[in-house]
Design an enzyme around this catalytic site. Structure first.
Site, mmCIF file in Angstrom:
data_model
loop_
_atom_site.group_PDB
_atom_site.id
_atom_site.type_symbol
_atom_site.label_atom_id
_atom_site.label_comp_id
_atom_site.label_asym_id
_atom_site.label_seq_id
_atom_site.Cartn_x
_atom_site.Cartn_y
_atom_site.Cartn_z
ATOM 1 N N ASP A 29 0.816 -1.217 0.000
ATOM 2 C CA ASP A 29 0.000 0.000 0.000
ATOM 3 C C ASP A 29 0.847 1.264 0.000
ATOM 4 O OD1 ASP A 29 -2.663 -0.787 -0.012
ATOM 5 O OD2 ASP A 29 -2.706 -1.145 2.140
HETATM 6 C C1 GLC Z 1 -0.712 2.619 6.059
HETATM 7 C C2 GLC Z 1 0.115 1.483 6.598
HETATM 8 C C3 GLC Z 1 0.082 0.281 5.712
HETATM 9 C C4 GLC Z 1 -1.332 -0.047 5.399
HETATM 10 C C5 GLC Z 1 -2.078 1.151 4.843
HETATM 11 C C6 GLC Z 1 -3.515 0.792 4.638
HETATM 12 O O1 GLC Z 1 -0.138 3.118 4.927
HETATM 13 O O2 GLC Z 1 1.448 1.854 6.762
HETATM 14 O O3 GLC Z 1 0.707 -0.817 6.332
HETATM 15 O O4 GLC Z 1 -1.369 -1.090 4.473
HETATM 16 O O5 GLC Z 1 -2.004 2.217 5.723
HETATM 17 O O6 GLC Z 1 -4.299 1.799 4.122
HETATM 18 C C1 GLC Z 2 -1.355 -3.839 5.349
HETATM 19 C C2 GLC Z 2 -2.604 -3.882 4.516
HETATM 20 C C3 GLC Z 2 -2.435 -4.785 3.322
HETATM 21 C C4 GLC Z 2 -1.170 -4.418 2.599
HETATM 22 C C5 GLC Z 2 0.033 -4.410 3.514
HETATM 23 C C6 GLC Z 2 1.276 -3.928 2.848
HETATM 24 O O1 GLC Z 2 -1.178 -5.060 5.988
HETATM 25 O O2 GLC Z 2 -3.704 -4.309 5.260
HETATM 26 O O3 GLC Z 2 -3.530 -4.680 2.467
HETATM 27 O O4 GLC Z 2 -1.020 -5.343 1.568
HETATM 28 O O5 GLC Z 2 -0.215 -3.567 4.600
HETATM 29 O O6 GLC Z 2 1.252 -2.576 2.594
#
Ligand code: GLC
Ligand code: GLC
Length: 814
Positions: free
Chosen positions: A487
């Site tokens: 993300d």
């Molecule tokens: C934030 C977190 C990430 C997560 C994302 C979800 O960026 O660091 O881990 O996946 O939010 O929206």
């Molecule tokens: C968080 C989010 C997941 C994403 C991951 C890596 O765990 O829930 O959707 O893939 O972060 O960013």
């Protein structure tokens, strides 16, 4: 250093001191009524949705940590001394403090000045309520006169509103008190047809429903004035902060034990029967009263607890293993499977670290969570798949998240994460392999929940696949959109404004930045889809999918390989990410794990090389790091990933979610030693002895362990709600132990450490119990199978064509 121990026989983790490094929590409920409970009775409850139907109040991110919960106070009426048997909120020096977190229940208690008190907190199956069963024993040599006080604080339903628009809430709180039951009915007068109630089996001497009256002005939960005084004020809340507090008196002879049952529940009335009498504003309690009466009776409570135990014994019994490694057994047989339940139910919405407000159920997350839970509750997995698919957009794209209560896509984060739609294919494939229920593909499912737009589920899968095909980038790889699995790899974001969301800010047209990760995912999903099409009699389509897959594999080899490992992506300028040409972020874990597990490079040595590079550059004693070297500064063109200090989260943290991809990839190149070694490095049970460093619960996975660039290397964060649960479960059971579901039967294909002599397992699959015995005859992974004594060809045990419901499978590895 440890803070407790595993009691495997009772499937419990027993915490023996209350001051754990962080609150160590458990979940209550597994269907519709849920609660979070910490080892000192902190936490809250909700019905289905932690935001829209929050029952009790909780203040996250507070000081001291974890305040607000299901608190009981005991008061010695002779001396006036009072304390909490769960330590919080009074924090006395208790004797024999224990917290037993078990499967769907938590028992917390202690002894203080000769009074032993334990509370068993649980949610009965098929009910929208929770029980606190308090057992008190007088171990003094003389009679004890005690007062027992209970307390909870009602959240005025919408947790978001309750935390932001509280000036309104200060005026709307309403309760009713009748026969010792406190009914919380805020907003019931208008559009709600639900209310909450709190009651107990003891004789209620006094009660309070207004927080300030109970606690006292400028006091906290550790010293409520009502408890100090030994009598509550029978306050009835009008506005301000409605609570539930009851006072019961007990006289205990030496050695005597008594029980009090507290019931906190949620109840709905039919819209046209809200009031009784109908023209009044008084709650209609007709249908809730029998429920209350039932659970104030200890016979029913004990029976409900026994049923809960049986429920979990049955679910966990579907897959049980006996290996040479206690940590493997404990996680597979108990805790990892149990954690998969929590991630399946909660996605990433409500934990000690997820507020229950910010996120609903994630499209990609929930599809992956299915991998860990589909064998336990296939009917609910089916429902989940159909719910997810119904939020899919007509383009084949997906909302990133949806609200569990309304089941509608959540516009806060929108869509355009170009990996999202593919996870639906993987979720459906896992379901089909487990259940053989092909009818699901013909279920009519709408797009974006629009009535009239229904198409068979199969069509949704096709659109998922086509969605990415329509989004090829300059190298023939896949355009990344807002981000892919990571993300925080926001290649079209280019945000220089504080406070902007990295996930939803887009300053580029998105026609250049490509993800090698999505390409790997495409290969895997494409193969699964081809398999499904083939079995649906669509041979031409299947061929077509495979042709696309082959083309993508070739593209990955040509544009996604860096010489020693797979590249990660191309940025908006068309420059490489995850290449030795980069100054920082030269190698990433995701593409190594995912491309290889999808089968890319197995035939030409790239897979093995990629795995060796992971071992050389990314593997550490605490797990495999997401990338190296960590980004030392913010890169506009990379986004959130470079916003984190080095070693945390996606910037070179050990992001546990993708470690199992490498474990599976190692099994694909035949390296069972490495696969299991990586498995052990992040296995929470194996890390129990370093609980003071790890800090999170030793019985569940955390999202992240700080990487070696971080000052707190080895410290875990964000436990419970993480894709790590499902993927580790899947990696250890289906790939390392190799008990794999397939369309044609149960495949037995272990890739285990060389030093293991073998292992045993029981797996119930499509109604048949397989007793599996694996023995090593040589050092390799070649399998020879005998089924009920008869040798068979290949490694798939076909479903018995006859009435046999128990099958013995002997596997010899050489
Ligand atoms: C934030 C977190 C990430 C997560 C994302 C979800 O960026 O660091 O881990 O996946 O939010 O929206
Ligand atoms: C968080 C989010 C997941 C994403 C991951 C890596 O765990 O829930 O959707 O893939 O972060 O960013």
């Amino acid at each position: 250093m440890t803070f407790g121990f595993f009691d495997d026989e009772h499937k419990e983790y027993v915490i023996t001191r209350p001051d754990t490094p962080l609150p160590w929590i458990n979940y209550l409920g597994c269907q519709a009524y849920f609660g979070i409970i910490s080892n000192t009775a902190g936490g809250y409850s909700f019905y289905r949705d932690a935001r829209l139907r929050r029952i009790t109040r909780y203040r996250y991110n507070n000081v001291p940590f974890d305040l607000g919960g299901r608190y009981i106070y005991l008061r010695d009426d002779e001396s006036g001394q009072f304390w909490s048997p769960s330590w919080q909120p009074t924090r006395h020096d208790l004797e024999n403090y224990t917290c037993r977190h078990g499967m769907g229940y938590t028992i917390i208690g202690s002894r203080y000045r000769g009074i032993e008190a334990h509370t068993n907190y649980f949610v009965p199956l098929d009910e929208n309520l929770e029980i606190w069963q308090l057992t008190i024993t007088n171990q003094r040599s003389k009679r004890a006169a005690l007062s027992v006080f209970s307390s909870i604080e009602f959240c005025l339903w919408d947790a978001q509103d309750d935390a932001t628009n509280f000036q309104r809430n200060f005026s709307i709180g309403q309760v009713e008190v009748e026969d010792g039951v406190i009914y919380h009915k805020t907003e019931y007068r208008e559009r709600r047809n639900h209310f909450a109630y709190f009651t107990c089996s003891g004789k209620v001497e006094t009660f309070d429903t207004q927080r300030e009256v109970f606690v006292g002005p400028y006091r906290g939960w550790e010293r409520p004035v009502g408890v100090e005084r030994g009598r509550l004020a029978n306050s009835v809340a009008h506005g301000w902060a409605p609570i539930g507090a009851q006072h019961v008196k007990l006289e205990l002879e030496p050695g005597e034990t008594q029980q009090i049952i507290f019931v906190l529940g949620y109840h709905e009335n039919p819209q046209n029967q809200k009031f009784d009498p109908p023209e009044s504003q008084t709650l209609n309690k007709k249908s809730v009263k029998p429920v209350i009466a039932k659970y104030l009776d200890s016979t029913h409570v004990n029976r409900a607890f026994e049923k809960l135990r049986q429920y979990w014994a049955r679910l966990l019994g579907i897959c049980q293993v006996e290996t040479p490694d206690v940590h493997t057994d404990r996680m597979v047989n108990i805790w990892n499977a149990y954690q998969c339940m929590a991630t399946f139910n909660m996605s990433r919405s409500a934990s000690f670290y997820e507020s229950g407000i910010g996120r609903g159920l994630g499209f990609r997350d929930s599809n992956q969570d299915l991998l860990g839970f589909v064998h336990m509750v296939p009917a609910r997995a089916r429902e989940r798949i159909l719910d997810l698919a119904a939020t899919q957009l007509p383009t084949g794209g997906a909302y990133h998240q949806y609200q569990p209560l309304t089941k509608r896509g959540n516009n806060d984060v929108g869509g355009n994460f170009n990996d999202d739609p593919h996870w639906l294919i993987l979720g459906v494939a896992a379901y089909l392999k487990e259940t053989g229920d092909w009818s699901i593909l013909d279920e009519p499912v709408p797009y974006d929940n629009h009535p009239g737009s229904e198409q068979p589920l199969y069509e949704h899968l096709e659109r998922s696949f086509k969605y990415t095909l329509d989004r090829l980038g300059p190298h023939g790889l896949l355009l990344i959109g807002r981000a892919d699995w990571d993300d925080c790899l926001n290649l079209n974001c280019f945000s220089d404004t504080p406070g902007q969301s990295f996930q939803t800010t887009t300053n580029k047209d998105g026609k250049v930045a490509e993800s090698v990760f999505i390409a790997g995912l495409f290969v895997l999903a494409g193969r699964e889809l081809a398999d499904i099409a083939q079995r649906r009699g669509l041979a031409e389509e299947a061929k077509d999918y495979l042709a696309q897959v082959a083309k993508m594999e070739a593209t990955i080899r040509q544009h996604g390989w860096d010489g020693e490992w797979f590249l990660r992506a191309y940025d908006d300028f068309g420059r490489k990410i995850g290449s030795k040409e980069c100054r920082e972020g030269k190698i990433f874990i995701e593409t190594q794990g995912f491309c290889v597990l999808a089968g890319v490079g197995l035939d030409d040595g790239l897979a093995g090389q990629s795995m060796d590079s992971v071992n050389k550059y990314l593997a550490t004693q605490h797990g495999i790091i997401l990338q190296q070297p960590a980004y030392s500064k913010y890169y506009l063109e990379l986004g959130e990933i470079s916003s984190y200090p080095r070693g945390y989260k996606e910037n070179a943290g050990i992001f546990c979610h993708n470690n199992p991809w490498v474990m599976i990839a190692e099994t694909r190149v035949g390296n069972g030693d490495r696969a299991h070694d990586y498995y052990s490095r992040i296995n929470p049970s194996a890390r129990e002895p370093i609980s003071d460093l790890h800090r999170c619960e030793p019985y569940v996975y955390a999202q992240m362990i700080a990487g070696r660039d971080a000052p707190t290397y080895g410290e875990a964060k964000n436990s419970w709600l993480t894709g790590t649960a499902a993927w580790n479960y899947y990696a250890i059971t289906q790939w390392i132990l190799g008990i794999r579901t397939s369309y044609d039967g149960l495949q037995i294909s272990p890739v285990i450490p060389k030093s293991w002599r073998g292992f045993k397992a029981t797996r119930i699959f499509r109604g048949v119990t397989y007793h599996i015995v694996v023995e090593r005859a040589g050092e390799g992974n070649q399998v020879a199978l005998r089924v009920d004594g008869v040798p068979i060809k290949g490694d798939i045990v076909p479903l018995p064509g006859d009435a046999r419901r128990e099958v013995l499978v002997q596997a010899t590895l050489s």
